[in-house]
Design an enzyme around this catalytic site. Structure first.
Site, PDB file in Angstrom:
ATOM      1  N   CYS A 118      41.172  16.644  54.027  1.00  0.00           N
ATOM      2  CA  CYS A 118      39.945  16.840  54.807  1.00  0.00           C
ATOM      3  C   CYS A 118      39.713  18.223  55.406  1.00  0.00           C
ATOM      4  O   CYS A 118      38.571  18.683  55.417  1.00  0.00           O
ATOM      5  CB  CYS A 118      39.881  15.797  55.897  1.00  0.00           C
ATOM      6  SG  CYS A 118      39.656  14.158  55.191  1.00  0.00           S
ATOM      7  N   LYS A 124      51.633  24.789  65.535  1.00  0.00           N
ATOM      8  CA  LYS A 124      52.882  24.881  64.776  1.00  0.00           C
ATOM      9  C   LYS A 124      52.589  25.704  63.521  1.00  0.00           C
ATOM     10  O   LYS A 124      51.806  25.288  62.655  1.00  0.00           O
ATOM     11  CB  LYS A 124      53.319  23.452  64.408  1.00  0.00           C
ATOM     12  CG  LYS A 124      54.640  23.366  63.737  1.00  0.00           C
ATOM     13  CD  LYS A 124      55.744  23.106  64.763  1.00  0.00           C
ATOM     14  CE  LYS A 124      57.118  23.096  64.127  1.00  0.00           C
ATOM     15  NZ  LYS A 124      57.765  24.382  64.025  1.00  0.00           N
ATOM     16  N   LYS A 181      32.230  15.366  63.928  1.00  0.00           N
ATOM     17  CA  LYS A 181      33.401  15.130  63.071  1.00  0.00           C
ATOM     18  C   LYS A 181      33.779  16.420  62.322  1.00  0.00           C
ATOM     19  O   LYS A 181      34.946  16.812  62.293  1.00  0.00           O
ATOM     20  CB  LYS A 181      33.096  14.000  62.087  1.00  0.00           C
ATOM     21  CG  LYS A 181      34.151  13.781  61.027  1.00  0.00           C
ATOM     22  CD  LYS A 181      35.498  13.378  61.602  1.00  0.00           C
ATOM     23  CE  LYS A 181      36.602  13.527  60.597  1.00  0.00           C
ATOM     24  NZ  LYS A 181      37.915  13.208  61.101  1.00  0.00           N
ATOM     25  N   GLU A 193      35.766   8.819  61.707  1.00  0.00           N
ATOM     26  CA  GLU A 193      37.142   8.420  61.970  1.00  0.00           C
ATOM     27  C   GLU A 193      37.981   9.654  62.286  1.00  0.00           C
ATOM     28  O   GLU A 193      37.892  10.661  61.595  1.00  0.00           O
ATOM     29  CB  GLU A 193      37.708   7.698  60.736  1.00  0.00           C
ATOM     30  CG  GLU A 193      39.114   7.201  60.919  1.00  0.00           C
ATOM     31  CD  GLU A 193      39.267   6.349  62.184  1.00  0.00           C
ATOM     32  OE1 GLU A 193      38.528   5.376  62.365  1.00  0.00           O
ATOM     33  OE2 GLU A 193      40.135   6.692  63.012  1.00  0.00           O
TER      34      GLU A 193
HETATM   35  P1  NAD Z   1      40.018   7.712  49.416  1.00  0.00           P
HETATM   36  O1  NAD Z   1      39.694   8.497  48.211  1.00  0.00           O
HETATM   37  O2  NAD Z   1      41.442   7.370  49.730  1.00  0.00           O
HETATM   38  O3  NAD Z   1      39.234   6.305  49.327  1.00  0.00           O
HETATM   39  C1  NAD Z   1      37.892   6.177  48.984  1.00  0.00           C
HETATM   40  C2  NAD Z   1      37.733   4.884  48.170  1.00  0.00           C
HETATM   41  O4  NAD Z   1      36.336   4.604  48.026  1.00  0.00           O
HETATM   42  C3  NAD Z   1      38.297   4.959  46.748  1.00  0.00           C
HETATM   43  O5  NAD Z   1      39.299   3.963  46.581  1.00  0.00           O
HETATM   44  C4  NAD Z   1      37.067   4.674  45.846  1.00  0.00           C
HETATM   45  O6  NAD Z   1      37.378   3.922  44.693  1.00  0.00           O
HETATM   46  C5  NAD Z   1      36.166   3.910  46.783  1.00  0.00           C
HETATM   47  N1  NAD Z   1      34.735   3.879  46.444  1.00  0.00           N
HETATM   48  C6  NAD Z   1      33.956   4.883  45.960  1.00  0.00           C
HETATM   49  N2  NAD Z   1      32.687   4.456  45.831  1.00  0.00           N
HETATM   50  C7  NAD Z   1      32.659   3.154  46.229  1.00  0.00           C
HETATM   51  C8  NAD Z   1      31.633   2.164  46.340  1.00  0.00           C
HETATM   52  N3  NAD Z   1      30.348   2.437  46.029  1.00  0.00           N
HETATM   53  N4  NAD Z   1      31.967   0.934  46.778  1.00  0.00           N
HETATM   54  C9  NAD Z   1      33.251   0.645  47.114  1.00  0.00           C
HETATM   55  N5  NAD Z   1      34.257   1.537  47.046  1.00  0.00           N
HETATM   56  C10 NAD Z   1      33.967   2.780  46.616  1.00  0.00           C
HETATM   57  O7  NAD Z   1      39.356   8.454  50.644  1.00  0.00           O
HETATM   58  P2  NAD Z   1      39.818   8.422  52.188  1.00  0.00           P
HETATM   59  O8  NAD Z   1      40.942   9.359  52.433  1.00  0.00           O
HETATM   60  O9  NAD Z   1      39.939   7.004  52.625  1.00  0.00           O
HETATM   61  O10 NAD Z   1      38.536   9.088  52.869  1.00  0.00           O
HETATM   62  C11 NAD Z   1      37.309   8.395  52.951  1.00  0.00           C
HETATM   63  C12 NAD Z   1      36.390   9.160  53.884  1.00  0.00           C
HETATM   64  O11 NAD Z   1      36.964   9.202  55.193  1.00  0.00           O
HETATM   65  C13 NAD Z   1      36.151  10.624  53.494  1.00  0.00           C
HETATM   66  O12 NAD Z   1      34.830  10.951  53.804  1.00  0.00           O
HETATM   67  C14 NAD Z   1      37.107  11.386  54.386  1.00  0.00           C
HETATM   68  O13 NAD Z   1      36.659  12.690  54.644  1.00  0.00           O
HETATM   69  C15 NAD Z   1      37.086  10.566  55.652  1.00  0.00           C
HETATM   70  N6  NAD Z   1      38.288  10.658  56.474  1.00  0.00           N
HETATM   71  C16 NAD Z   1      39.526  10.636  55.905  1.00  0.00           C
HETATM   72  C17 NAD Z   1      40.664  10.674  56.711  1.00  0.00           C
HETATM   73  C18 NAD Z   1      42.047  10.625  56.121  1.00  0.00           C
HETATM   74  O14 NAD Z   1      43.002  10.739  56.878  1.00  0.00           O
HETATM   75  N7  NAD Z   1      42.219  10.467  54.816  1.00  0.00           N
HETATM   76  C19 NAD Z   1      40.526  10.705  58.105  1.00  0.00           C
HETATM   77  C20 NAD Z   1      39.245  10.726  58.663  1.00  0.00           C
HETATM   78  C21 NAD Z   1      38.134  10.693  57.836  1.00  0.00           C
HETATM   79  C1  UGA Z   2      43.335  15.570  60.263  1.00  0.00           C
HETATM   80  C2  UGA Z   2      42.923  15.430  61.728  1.00  0.00           C
HETATM   81  O1  UGA Z   2      44.072  15.666  62.553  1.00  0.00           O
HETATM   82  C3  UGA Z   2      42.372  14.036  61.995  1.00  0.00           C
HETATM   83  O2  UGA Z   2      41.897  13.955  63.335  1.00  0.00           O
HETATM   84  C4  UGA Z   2      41.217  13.770  61.037  1.00  0.00           C
HETATM   85  O3  UGA Z   2      40.723  12.458  61.214  1.00  0.00           O
HETATM   86  C5  UGA Z   2      41.698  13.935  59.609  1.00  0.00           C
HETATM   87  O4  UGA Z   2      42.229  15.269  59.432  1.00  0.00           O
HETATM   88  C6  UGA Z   2      40.601  13.792  58.594  1.00  0.00           C
HETATM   89  O5  UGA Z   2      39.449  13.955  58.905  1.00  0.00           O
HETATM   90  O6  UGA Z   2      41.008  13.554  57.460  1.00  0.00           O
HETATM   91  P1  UGA Z   2      45.427  14.841  58.806  1.00  0.00           P
HETATM   92  O7  UGA Z   2      44.882  15.816  57.834  1.00  0.00           O
HETATM   93  O8  UGA Z   2      45.737  13.477  58.336  1.00  0.00           O
HETATM   94  O9  UGA Z   2      44.398  14.657  60.026  1.00  0.00           O
HETATM   95  O10 UGA Z   2      46.762  15.406  59.474  1.00  0.00           O
HETATM   96  P2  UGA Z   2      47.046  16.569  60.551  1.00  0.00           P
HETATM   97  O11 UGA Z   2      48.099  16.097  61.458  1.00  0.00           O
HETATM   98  O12 UGA Z   2      45.804  17.047  61.165  1.00  0.00           O
HETATM   99  O13 UGA Z   2      47.676  17.713  59.640  1.00  0.00           O
HETATM  100  C7  UGA Z   2      46.883  18.430  58.703  1.00  0.00           C
HETATM  101  C8  UGA Z   2      47.699  19.559  58.124  1.00  0.00           C
HETATM  102  O14 UGA Z   2      47.912  20.574  59.099  1.00  0.00           O
HETATM  103  C9  UGA Z   2      49.091  19.144  57.646  1.00  0.00           C
HETATM  104  O15 UGA Z   2      49.405  19.820  56.450  1.00  0.00           O
HETATM  105  C10 UGA Z   2      49.994  19.597  58.774  1.00  0.00           C
HETATM  106  O16 UGA Z   2      51.305  19.840  58.353  1.00  0.00           O
HETATM  107  C11 UGA Z   2      49.291  20.882  59.189  1.00  0.00           C
HETATM  108  N1  UGA Z   2      49.590  21.287  60.582  1.00  0.00           N
HETATM  109  C12 UGA Z   2      49.254  20.487  61.622  1.00  0.00           C
HETATM  110  C13 UGA Z   2      50.172  22.528  60.811  1.00  0.00           C
HETATM  111  O17 UGA Z   2      50.474  23.277  59.863  1.00  0.00           O
HETATM  112  N2  UGA Z   2      50.412  22.904  62.104  1.00  0.00           N
HETATM  113  C14 UGA Z   2      50.080  22.121  63.159  1.00  0.00           C
HETATM  114  O18 UGA Z   2      50.319  22.541  64.323  1.00  0.00           O
HETATM  115  C15 UGA Z   2      49.496  20.883  62.921  1.00  0.00           C
END
Ligand code: NAD
Ligand code: UGA
Length: 461
Positions: free
Chosen positions: A275, A266, A219, A160
Site C-alpha cells: 500500500c 526505524k 486514508k 481500513e
Molecule cells: P487482496 O489482493 O489481498 O484482496 C483483494 C481480493 O478481492 C482478491 O482476492 C480478489 O480476487 C477479490 N476481488 C476482486 N474483484 C472482486 C469482486 N468484484 N468481487 C469479489 N471479490 C473480488 O487485497 P488487500 O490487501 O485485501 O487490499 C484490499 C484493499 O484494501 C486495497 O484497496 C488496499 O489498498 C486496502 N488496504 C489494504 C491493507 C493491507 O494491509 N493489505 C490495509 C488497509 C487497506
Molecule cells: C501500513 C499502515 O501502517 C497501515 O495503517 C495501513 O492500513 C496499511 O499500510 C495499508 O493501507 O495497507 P503495513 O504496510 O501493513 O501497514 O505495515 P507497516 O507496519 O506500516 O510497515 C510498512 C513497511 O514499512 C514495512 O516494510 C516496514 O518494515 C517498514 N517500516 C515501518 C520501516 O522501515 N520503518 C518503520 O519505522 C516502520
C-alpha cells in the site's frame, strides 16, 4: 436501521481479517465473505488460511460456520445483505492514462455493477478498499445507471488502517474508526447504522465521522505521512553512515520530543507492502490531476528516497565485497515485507535479490513464512529470468543453512528469530572475511564485531 446481514466482496488481507473480527464481535450479525478466487475461498474454509496473522486462526475458527461464511457464490450473498463492504484490490494502474501512478479501479467498478444487478430494497455500500477521492461518486453513478430493480443505495467510506502482522490487535483496539457519509438524512442514517456495528467493541469516542471526501482522502494522507517518516529517517541513515552518527540514537533523540513521537522512525532497507507506494503514487496522481505539481513532487520524493535506499543497500554489498559478487554466495534472511506476515508485495527483498542476481551472485534465502511458489513468482514478475532462478537462487530451511559457505549475509526482514542467532555458529559457517549487511538494524553491532564479522548496519557510521 439495524444491520443483521453483512456481505464483503474481496477475501484478501483486508476482507478476510476485518470480517472475521466483525463476526467475532457481533454474534447477531451474519457475515459472508465472497471472492471469485476459488482457491482463496477454499483456503479460508480450510485449516490453512490464505493470510497469516497472529491470532487470526483462532478468531476464524471460533465463528466459521456459525456467523462467518466464505463463498464464491457472490450474488445470493449480496442479495441477502443489508450492508456490503467492498474490499477488493485497488492496485496501481499498469496501462494507459495514469499508468504507474493512478489507482486501477476496475475491481471497484465490477463490484459496483454486480451490486446494482442483484440488489433489492435498501442497501448500504461501504468502501473499505483504499481509493482516490471522489470514488464514491463514481460508485453512485455506476449503480444508478445499472439499477433496474427497486433497490436504493447509500455509499459510505470506511477506510481500513490495520497493519499486516498486527492486524488482529489493530482491529481489536483501533486508534480510530473513520466513517464518511453523505450529509443527508439518508446518508447519516446509513452512517449511524455502521457506527452501531463498530460500537459493539470500539468506544464511541474513537469512531470519527466525516463527510465522504474527507474520509476517502484521509486514508491516502495517513499512509503518505507514515511512509514519509520512514523516508525521512532513511535519508538521515545515509548521512549517519557518512558521519559516524548512529541512526537509532538519532531516532531516539528526536522521537523523545512528544511533538515528533517515537513511532515509524526505524531506519530500514526501505518500506515495502502493498500500500505505501501505491497510495502515495495515487496521491501524486490526484495532485497532478488537480494541477498541483509542487504538491505532487513533494510526495513523489518519498517514493524516490525509498527506491534509492534499496539500490544504495545493494551497491554497498557489491562495493564492500571487493566490487564483485559474481559467483559469491549471499545469505538473505527474510523475504516478507515485514515480520509476522507471509505477504511479500513490494518487499524490499524482491528488489535486493533481483539486483544481486543481476550481478550474478548466488542467493540463498531463508524466510519462516514465505513459500517457494511466492518467492519464484515475485522474482519472475520483477524481471528475474527462469535461468537465473534455476542456477543462482536457492531457498533454504534455516539461517544457518543460508550462511553455509556464504561470503555475506543480509537481513531484509526483522523476524524476531533473527535477533537471537548463534553468532559463533554463523561465523564458523561463513567464508572469511565474513560480511554482514543488516538492512533492518536488528543485529547487535558490538557482538558482531566481537565475533569477527565485518558488519555494515543500516544508518550506523
Ligand atoms: P487482496 O489482493 O489481498 O484482496 C483483494 C481480493 O478481492 C482478491 O482476492 C480478489 O480476487 C477479490 N476481488 C476482486 N474483484 C472482486 C469482486 N468484484 N468481487 C469479489 N471479490 C473480488 O487485497 P488487500 O490487501 O485485501 O487490499 C484490499 C484493499 O484494501 C486495497 O484497496 C488496499 O489498498 C486496502 N488496504 C489494504 C491493507 C493491507 O494491509 N493489505 C490495509 C488497509 C487497506
Ligand atoms: C501500513 C499502515 O501502517 C497501515 O495503517 C495501513 O492500513 C496499511 O499500510 C495499508 O493501507 O495497507 P503495513 O504496510 O501493513 O501497514 O505495515 P507497516 O507496519 O506500516 O510497515 C510498512 C513497511 O514499512 C514495512 O516494510 C516496514 O518494515 C517498514 N517500516 C515501518 C520501516 O522501515 N520503518 C518503520 O519505522 C516502520
Amino acid at each position: 436501521m439495524k444491520i443483521k446481514s453483512i456481505c464483503c466482496l474481496g477475501a484478501g488481507y483486508v476482507g478476510g481479517p476485518t470480517m472475521a473480527m466483525i463476526a467475532n464481535k457481533c454474534p447477531d450479525i451474519q457475515v459472508t465473505v465472497c471472492d471469485m478466487n476459488q482457491a482463496r475461498i477454499d483456503a479460508w474454509n480450510s485449516n490453512t488460511l490464505p493470510v497469516y496473522e497472529p491470532g487470526l486462526r483462532e478468531i476464524v475458527e471460533s465463528c466459521r460456520g456459525k456467523n462467518l461464511h466464505f463463498t464464491t457464490d457472490l450474488k445470493p450473498a449480496i442479495a441477502a445483505a443489508d450492508l456490503i463492504f467492498v474490499c477488493v484490490g485497488t492496485p496501481t494502474k499498469s496501462y494507459g492514462i495514469g499508468a504507474g501512478r493512478a489507482a486501477d479501479l476496475r475491481y471497484i467498478e465490477s463490484a459496483a455493477r454486480l451490486i446494482a444487478e442483484v440488489s433489492h430494497g435498501n442497501k448500504i455500500i461501504v468502501e473499505k478498499s483504499t481509493i482516490p477521492v471522489k470514488t464514491a461518486t463514481a460508485i453512485q453513478r455506476i449503480i444508478a445507471a445499472n439499477n433496474s430493480t427497486d433497490a436504493t443505495f447509500q455509499v459510505l467510506s470506511n477506510p481500513e488502517f490495520l497493519a499486516e502482522g498486527t492486524a488482529v490487535a489493530d482491529m481489536e483496539n483501533p486508534d480510530r474508526i473513520l466513517i464518511g457519509g453523505e450529509q443527508t438524512p439518508e446518508g447519516q442514517a446509513a452512517l449511524n447504522a455502521l457506527v452501531s456495528v463498530y460500537a459493539n467493541w470500539v468506544p464511541r469516542e474513537k469512531i470519527i465521522t466525516t463527510n465522504l471526501w474527507s474520509s476517502e482522502l484521509s486514508k491516502l494522507v495517513a499512509n503518505a505521512f507514515l511512509a514519509q517518516r520512514i523516508s525521512s529517517i532513511n535519508s538521515i541513515s545515509a548521512l549517519c553512515e557518512a558521519t559516524g552518527a548512529d541512526v537509532n540514537e538519532v531516532a531516539r533523540a528526536i522521537g523523545s520530543d512528544s511533538r515528533i513521537g517515537p513511532k515509524f522512525l526505524k531506519a530500514s532497507v526501505g518500506f515495502g507492502g502493498s500500500c505505501f507506494q501505491k497510495d502515495i503514487l495515487n496521491l501524486v496522481y490526484l495532485c497532478e490531476s488537480f494541477n498541483l505539481p509542487q504538491v505532487a513532487d513533494y510526495w513523489r520524493s518519498v517514493v524516490e528516497i525509498n527506491d534509492w535506499q534499496k539500490s544504495r543497500f545493494v551497491e554497498k554489498i557489491v562495493r564492500t565485497l571487493f566490487n564483485t559478487v559474481s559467483g559469491k554466495r549471499i545469505a538473505i534472511l527474510g523475504f516478507a515485507f515485514k515480520k509476522d506476515t507471509n505477504d511479500t508485495r513490494e518487499s524490499a527483498a524482491i528488489h535486493v535479490i533481483r539486483d544481486l542476481l543481476t550481478e550474478n551472485a548466488h542467493v540463498a534465502v531463508y524466510d519462516p513464512r514465505v513459500t517457494q511458489e511466492t518467492m519464484h513468482r515475485d522474482l519472475l514478475e520483477a524481471g528475474v529470468s527462469q535461468h537465473s532462478l534455476d542456477t543462482n537462487f536457492e531457498i533454504v530451511a534455516s539461517p544457518y543453512a543460508a550462511a553455509e559457505n556464504a561470503h555475506a549475509l543480509a537481513t531484509l526482514t526483522e523476524w524476531d528469530e533473527f535477533r537471537d542467532l548463534d553468532l559463533t555458529r554463523l561465523y564458523d559457517l561463513m567464508l572469511k572475511p565474513a560480511f554482514v549487511f543488516d538492512g533492518r538494524a536488528i543485529l547487535p553491532a558490538e557482538a558482531l564485531a566481537k565475533h569477527g564479522f565485518e558488519a555494515f548496519i543500516i544508518g550506523k557510521g
